[in-house]
Write a protein that holds these residues in place. Structure first.
Motif, mmCIF file in Angstrom:
data_model
loop_
_atom_site.group_PDB
_atom_site.id
_atom_site.type_symbol
_atom_site.label_atom_id
_atom_site.label_comp_id
_atom_site.label_asym_id
_atom_site.label_seq_id
_atom_site.Cartn_x
_atom_site.Cartn_y
_atom_site.Cartn_z
ATOM 1 N N GLY A 195 6.332 7.236 -9.821
ATOM 2 C CA GLY A 195 6.979 5.946 -10.033
ATOM 3 C C GLY A 195 7.975 5.643 -8.933
ATOM 4 O O GLY A 195 8.406 6.545 -8.202
ATOM 5 N N ILE A 196 8.308 4.376 -8.789
ATOM 6 C CA ILE A 196 9.292 3.957 -7.799
ATOM 7 C C ILE A 196 10.256 2.966 -8.438
ATOM 8 O O ILE A 196 10.003 2.449 -9.530
ATOM 9 C CB ILE A 196 8.631 3.294 -6.565
ATOM 10 N N GLN A 197 11.370 2.725 -7.749
ATOM 11 C CA GLN A 197 12.309 1.682 -8.148
ATOM 12 C C GLN A 197 12.080 0.485 -7.235
ATOM 13 O O GLN A 197 12.166 0.605 -6.016
ATOM 14 C CB GLN A 197 13.754 2.169 -8.002
ATOM 15 N N HIS A 198 11.810 -0.677 -7.837
ATOM 16 C CA HIS A 198 11.558 -1.873 -7.031
ATOM 17 C C HIS A 198 11.716 -3.114 -7.891
ATOM 18 O O HIS A 198 11.028 -3.272 -8.894
ATOM 19 C CB HIS A 198 10.152 -1.851 -6.430
ATOM 20 N N ASP A 199 12.659 -3.975 -7.513
ATOM 21 C CA ASP A 199 12.871 -5.253 -8.190
ATOM 22 C C ASP A 199 12.955 -6.334 -7.124
ATOM 23 O O ASP A 199 13.790 -6.254 -6.222
ATOM 24 C CB ASP A 199 14.168 -5.246 -9.011
ATOM 25 N N TRP A 200 12.076 -7.340 -7.225
ATOM 26 C CA TRP A 200 12.108 -8.416 -6.243
ATOM 27 C C TRP A 200 13.336 -9.292 -6.484
ATOM 28 O O TRP A 200 13.629 -9.673 -7.608
ATOM 29 C CB TRP A 200 10.846 -9.269 -6.336
ATOM 30 N N VAL A 201 14.042 -9.625 -5.404
ATOM 31 C CA VAL A 201 15.257 -10.423 -5.481
ATOM 32 C C VAL A 201 15.164 -11.560 -4.471
ATOM 33 O O VAL A 201 14.886 -11.317 -3.287
ATOM 34 C CB VAL A 201 16.508 -9.567 -5.175
ATOM 35 N N ALA A 202 15.394 -12.774 -4.919
ATOM 36 C CA ALA A 202 15.413 -13.915 -4.001
ATOM 37 C C ALA A 202 16.581 -13.769 -3.034
ATOM 38 O O ALA A 202 17.625 -13.200 -3.373
ATOM 39 C CB ALA A 202 15.545 -15.216 -4.788
ATOM 40 N N LEU A 203 16.414 -14.288 -1.835
ATOM 41 C CA LEU A 203 17.462 -14.141 -0.828
ATOM 42 C C LEU A 203 18.763 -14.816 -1.269
ATOM 43 O O LEU A 203 19.851 -14.392 -0.880
ATOM 44 C CB LEU A 203 16.991 -14.718 0.508
ATOM 45 N N GLU A 204 18.651 -15.842 -2.084
ATOM 46 C CA GLU A 204 19.847 -16.508 -2.602
ATOM 47 C C GLU A 204 20.682 -15.579 -3.476
ATOM 48 O O GLU A 204 21.880 -15.832 -3.688
ATOM 49 C CB GLU A 204 19.457 -17.744 -3.414
ATOM 50 N N SER A 205 20.068 -14.508 -3.984
ATOM 51 C CA SER A 205 20.767 -13.558 -4.852
ATOM 52 C C SER A 205 21.181 -12.296 -4.102
ATOM 53 O O SER A 205 21.515 -11.288 -4.725
ATOM 54 C CB SER A 205 19.878 -13.189 -6.044
ATOM 55 N N VAL A 206 21.152 -12.357 -2.783
ATOM 56 C CA VAL A 206 21.572 -11.230 -1.941
ATOM 57 C C VAL A 206 22.781 -11.672 -1.129
ATOM 58 O O VAL A 206 22.812 -12.785 -0.594
ATOM 59 C CB VAL A 206 20.435 -10.794 -0.987
ATOM 60 N N ALA A 207 23.780 -10.801 -1.050
ATOM 61 C CA ALA A 207 24.957 -11.120 -0.233
ATOM 62 C C ALA A 207 24.509 -11.461 1.192
ATOM 63 O O ALA A 207 23.763 -10.689 1.803
ATOM 64 C CB ALA A 207 25.919 -9.937 -0.222
ATOM 65 N N PRO A 208 24.929 -12.609 1.739
ATOM 66 C CA PRO A 208 24.497 -12.992 3.092
ATOM 67 C C PRO A 208 24.773 -11.925 4.137
ATOM 68 O O PRO A 208 24.021 -11.798 5.107
ATOM 69 C CB PRO A 208 25.305 -14.267 3.359
ATOM 70 N N VAL A 209 25.821 -11.130 3.943
ATOM 71 C CA VAL A 209 26.143 -10.098 4.923
ATOM 72 C C VAL A 209 25.057 -9.022 4.971
ATOM 73 O O VAL A 209 24.887 -8.357 5.999
ATOM 74 C CB VAL A 209 27.523 -9.472 4.624
ATOM 75 N N TYR A 216 0.829 -1.202 0.000
ATOM 76 C CA TYR A 216 0.000 0.000 0.000
ATOM 77 C C TYR A 216 0.866 1.256 0.000
ATOM 78 O O TYR A 216 0.603 2.215 -0.735
ATOM 79 C CB TYR A 216 -0.914 -0.029 1.227
ATOM 80 N N TYR A 217 1.930 1.228 0.798
ATOM 81 C CA TYR A 217 2.816 2.391 0.863
ATOM 82 C C TYR A 217 3.569 2.587 -0.447
ATOM 83 O O TYR A 217 3.757 3.715 -0.899
ATOM 84 C CB TYR A 217 3.796 2.225 2.026
ATOM 85 N N MET A 218 3.994 1.505 -1.076
ATOM 86 C CA MET A 218 4.650 1.628 -2.382
ATOM 87 C C MET A 218 3.712 2.296 -3.395
ATOM 88 O O MET A 218 4.133 3.162 -4.177
ATOM 89 C CB MET A 218 5.053 0.246 -2.913
ATOM 90 N N LYS A 219 2.463 1.889 -3.380
ATOM 91 C CA LYS A 219 1.495 2.471 -4.311
ATOM 92 C C LYS A 219 1.288 3.963 -4.023
ATOM 93 O O LYS A 219 1.176 4.775 -4.955
ATOM 94 C CB LYS A 219 0.165 1.728 -4.223
ATOM 95 N N GLN A 220 1.260 4.310 -2.750
ATOM 96 C CA GLN A 220 1.135 5.716 -2.388
ATOM 97 C C GLN A 220 2.321 6.524 -2.911
ATOM 98 O O GLN A 220 2.155 7.611 -3.491
ATOM 99 C CB GLN A 220 1.054 5.862 -0.867
ATOM 100 N N GLU A 221 3.527 6.007 -2.687
ATOM 101 C CA GLU A 221 4.732 6.708 -3.128
ATOM 102 C C GLU A 221 4.830 6.749 -4.643
ATOM 103 O O GLU A 221 5.281 7.753 -5.212
ATOM 104 C CB GLU A 221 5.976 6.033 -2.534
ATOM 105 N N ALA A 222 4.411 5.699 -5.314
ATOM 106 C CA ALA A 222 4.430 5.685 -6.778
ATOM 107 C C ALA A 222 3.507 6.758 -7.333
ATOM 108 O O ALA A 222 3.836 7.462 -8.304
ATOM 109 C CB ALA A 222 4.021 4.309 -7.297
ATOM 110 N N ALA A 223 2.336 6.931 -6.709
ATOM 111 C CA ALA A 223 1.401 7.964 -7.143
ATOM 112 C C ALA A 223 1.956 9.354 -6.858
ATOM 113 O O ALA A 223 1.811 10.276 -7.658
ATOM 114 C CB ALA A 223 0.059 7.769 -6.447
#
Length: 226
Positions: A49-63, A38-45
């Motif tokens: 627009g917003i920057q947002h790309d879903w990333v699996a945790l396996e593709s994120v540095a463990p640190v 809901y907040y993303m939609k508010q900020e996009a309006a």
């Protein structure tokens, strides 16, 4: 049937339907990524627009995962959604101290709305145990990293890593991860790229904390699968 009994029966039925719906929605998000919040939609309006790309945790540095846990909720692996010690400390110190766990923040960001009011807090308290019961800890961290705001209109660690440092989330260094964690929960007033002295000090403490929870086992519940 008296009106009172009729009202009681339908109140209980309505409550049962609401609980069932909540459980089914929460369970679905164990496997399916939530859509824009809901907040993303508010900020996009508001921003166009917003920057947002879903990333699996396996593709994120463990640190990065260790850094946000060290910064926001170092007891994440040991609690069931609520940090009782932090709540007691917050009550003792007053409104200046927060006590929300990462699990509570996920519930607020994904299912509810921003702001401090008793209705939201009550719903948060009801939904958080369902998330803890139905999602593994690793999934909670994954969703948190993907819905958190890291700058004005920048949501999720995928967009944040590229926006702030020009790297993929899997390539974040310990220092970069600590600085991104340090801007939470006020990313619009803090800079991960050009941090003020106070933020540098906080980032250094987060780096130490991330290393500590890895060493003492407090990161085991969301560590990469072998």
């Amino acid at each position: 049937m008296t009106p009172l009994r009729w009202l009681r029966r339908w109140t209980l039925r309505f409550a049962a339907i609401c609980v069932t719906v909540v459980v089914l929605v929460v369970l679905s998000h164990r496997f399916l990524d939530p859509g824009p919040t809901y907040y993303m939609k508010q900020e996009a309006a508001r921003l166009g627009g917003i920057q947002h790309d879903w990333v699996a945790l396996e593709s994120v540095a463990p640190v990065m995962a260790r850094s946000v846990v060290a910064a926001e909720d170092s007891g994440f692996c040991t609690h069931w959604g609520f940090d009782v010690a932090a709540i007691r400390a917050a009550l003792a110190e007053g409104a200046g101290r927060g006590a929300s766990t990462i699990s509570q923040q996920v519930v607020k960001n994904v299912y509810l709305w921003q702001g401090r009011n008793w209705a939201r807090k009550a719903l948060e308290a009801l939904i958080t145990p369902a998330v803890e019961a139905l999602w593994p800890k690793r999934r909670i961290v994954e969703v948190y990293l993907n819905v958190a705001e890291f700058d004005r209109g920048v949501f999720g660690i995928g967009a944040a890593a590229r926006h702030h440092f020009g790297v993929a989330p899997t390539d974040l260094s310990a220092r970069q991860a600590a600085r991104l964690a340090a801007v939470l929960p006020a990313p619009k007033r803090r800079s991960a790229v050009d941090p003020a002295p106070r933020l540098r000090k906080r980032a250094a403490a987060i780096m130490d904390g991330a290393a500590t929870i890895e060493a003492d086992g407090r990161a085991a519940c969301f560590a990469p699968r072998e």
